[in-house]
Design a protein around this motif. Structure first.
Motif, short mmCIF file in Angstrom:
data_model
loop_
_atom_site.label_atom_id
_atom_site.label_comp_id
_atom_site.label_asym_id
_atom_site.label_seq_id
_atom_site.Cartn_x
_atom_site.Cartn_y
_atom_site.Cartn_z
N SER A 39 0.84 -1.20 0.00
CA SER A 39 0.00 0.00 0.00
C SER A 39 0.88 1.26 0.00
CB SER A 39 -0.97 0.00 1.18
OG SER A 39 -0.27 -0.15 2.39
N GLN A 40 2.07 1.17 0.61
CA GLN A 40 3.00 2.30 0.58
C GLN A 40 3.50 2.54 -0.85
OE1 GLN A 40 3.34 -0.28 2.77
NE2 GLN A 40 2.90 0.70 4.73
N ASP A 41 3.76 1.45 -1.58
CA ASP A 41 4.17 1.58 -2.98
C ASP A 41 3.05 2.25 -3.78
OD1 ASP A 41 6.61 0.20 -2.58
OD2 ASP A 41 5.65 -1.74 -2.98
N ALA A 42 1.83 1.80 -3.56
CA ALA A 42 0.68 2.36 -4.28
C ALA A 42 0.53 3.85 -3.99
CB ALA A 42 -0.59 1.59 -3.91
N ALA A 43 0.75 4.24 -2.75
CA ALA A 43 0.66 5.65 -2.38
C ALA A 43 1.73 6.47 -3.10
CB ALA A 43 0.78 5.82 -0.87
N LYS A 44 2.96 5.93 -3.18
CA LYS A 44 4.04 6.63 -3.90
C LYS A 44 3.70 6.77 -5.38
CE LYS A 44 7.81 5.01 -0.94
NZ LYS A 44 8.98 4.12 -0.87
N ILE A 45 3.15 5.72 -5.95
CA ILE A 45 2.78 5.74 -7.36
C ILE A 45 1.66 6.75 -7.59
CG2 ILE A 45 1.76 4.38 -9.24
CD1 ILE A 45 3.25 1.92 -7.93
N ASN A 46 0.65 6.71 -6.74
CA ASN A 46 -0.49 7.62 -6.89
C ASN A 46 -0.12 9.08 -6.67
OD1 ASN A 46 -2.56 5.86 -7.68
ND2 ASN A 46 -2.83 5.17 -5.57
N ALA A 47 0.98 9.33 -5.98
CA ALA A 47 1.42 10.71 -5.74
C ALA A 47 2.03 11.35 -6.99
CB ALA A 47 2.44 10.72 -4.60
N LYS A 48 2.32 10.56 -7.98
CA LYS A 48 2.91 11.09 -9.22
C LYS A 48 1.87 11.92 -9.96
CE LYS A 48 6.82 9.15 -8.45
NZ LYS A 48 7.95 9.94 -8.05
N ALA A 49 2.35 12.93 -10.67
CA ALA A 49 1.46 13.92 -11.28
C ALA A 49 0.75 13.42 -12.54
CB ALA A 49 2.25 15.19 -11.61
N PRO A 51 -0.21 10.24 -15.55
CA PRO A 51 -0.34 8.78 -15.73
C PRO A 51 0.98 8.14 -16.17
CG PRO A 51 -2.22 9.88 -16.70
CD PRO A 51 -1.25 10.96 -16.30
N ARG A 52 1.71 8.80 -17.02
CA ARG A 52 3.00 8.28 -17.49
C ARG A 52 4.00 8.17 -16.33
NH1 ARG A 52 5.24 8.15 -22.78
NH2 ARG A 52 7.50 8.21 -22.74
N ASP A 53 4.01 9.16 -15.46
CA ASP A 53 4.90 9.12 -14.29
C ASP A 53 4.51 8.00 -13.33
OD1 ASP A 53 6.37 11.26 -15.25
OD2 ASP A 53 5.34 12.76 -14.00
N LYS A 54 3.21 7.73 -13.23
CA LYS A 54 2.74 6.64 -12.39
C LYS A 54 3.23 5.30 -12.92
CE LYS A 54 -1.48 8.79 -10.65
NZ LYS A 54 -2.93 8.66 -10.50
N VAL A 55 3.13 5.10 -14.23
CA VAL A 55 3.60 3.85 -14.84
C VAL A 55 5.11 3.74 -14.66
CG1 VAL A 55 3.85 2.56 -17.00
CG2 VAL A 55 1.69 3.71 -16.46
N SER A 56 5.82 4.84 -14.84
CA SER A 56 7.27 4.83 -14.67
C SER A 56 7.65 4.42 -13.24
CB SER A 56 7.84 6.21 -14.99
OG SER A 56 9.24 6.22 -14.84
N ALA A 57 6.95 4.96 -12.26
CA ALA A 57 7.21 4.60 -10.86
C ALA A 57 6.92 3.12 -10.62
CB ALA A 57 6.37 5.47 -9.93
N LEU A 58 5.82 2.64 -11.19
CA LEU A 58 5.48 1.22 -11.05
C LEU A 58 6.56 0.34 -11.68
CD1 LEU A 58 3.42 -0.98 -10.27
CD2 LEU A 58 2.36 -0.63 -12.51
N LEU A 59 7.03 0.74 -12.86
CA LEU A 59 8.07 -0.04 -13.54
C LEU A 59 9.41 0.03 -12.83
CD1 LEU A 59 7.19 0.69 -17.28
CD2 LEU A 59 6.75 -1.41 -15.97
N ASP A 60 9.61 1.03 -11.99
CA ASP A 60 10.82 1.09 -11.16
C ASP A 60 10.72 0.10 -10.00
OD1 ASP A 60 11.99 3.04 -12.73
OD2 ASP A 60 11.38 4.71 -11.43
#
Length: 152
Positions: A39-49, A51-60
């Motif tokens: 859930s902490q990972d999801a929160a970090k991903i959701n904090a991205k501005a 959709p592309r940044d969210k996918v990038s964070a997920l792929l990291d």
């Protein structure tokens, strides 16, 4: 626990396609359920501005969770509505990776041709497609020394 080099490289090659077409909000619940992300990972991903940044964070994050994460990610792509094309894209990179890293079947060292050294050439399983308008000739194949003629 880290993902194998093979799976990491496949994801890296597929990253441009994933950045363009994947929706992190759609896949994250599946990865949370499979305990690939927290859930902490999801929160970090959701904090991205974006959709592309969210996918990038997920792929990291995914490569840091091992090969189980790769398998879960692929299953999600396969089953999620609207993501089948991404699953097929990643599978294409998998197939390409396997062809490039196939086992070496034989090694051939051509005779010394006056250069002072004989280079070693290795042969792998390779699919070769030759498109010809009439016929094409490959003379003095450097690996086998034979000539081949291909007709269309």
């Amino acid at each position: 626990m880290s993902m194998t080099t093979k799976h990491r490289e496949i994801l890296q090659k597929a990253t441009p396609d994933l950045l363009n077409d994947l929706h992190a909000d759609d896949i994250m619940p599946h990865l949370l359920a499979d305990m690939i992300i927290t859930s902490q990972d999801a929160a970090k991903i959701n904090a991205k501005a974006t959709p592309r940044d969210k996918v990038s964070a997920l792929l990291d994050i995914i490569p840091t969770r091992g090969d189980k994460a790769y398998g879960s990610f692929m299953e999600c792509l396969k089953k999620m509505e609207g993501s089948t094309h991404l699953y097929l894209t990643v599978k294409k990179y998998e197939d390409t990776y396997q062809e490039q890293s196939g086992p070496i079947h034989e090694e051939y060292t051509p005779p010394n041709q006056g250069s002072g050294h004989s280079p070693t050439v290795t042969q792998r399983d390779v699919n070769l497609t030759i498109n010809a308008s009439g016929h094409s000739v490959v003379k003095n194949n450097s690996l086998t020394g034979q000539s081949n003629v291909f007709y269309k």
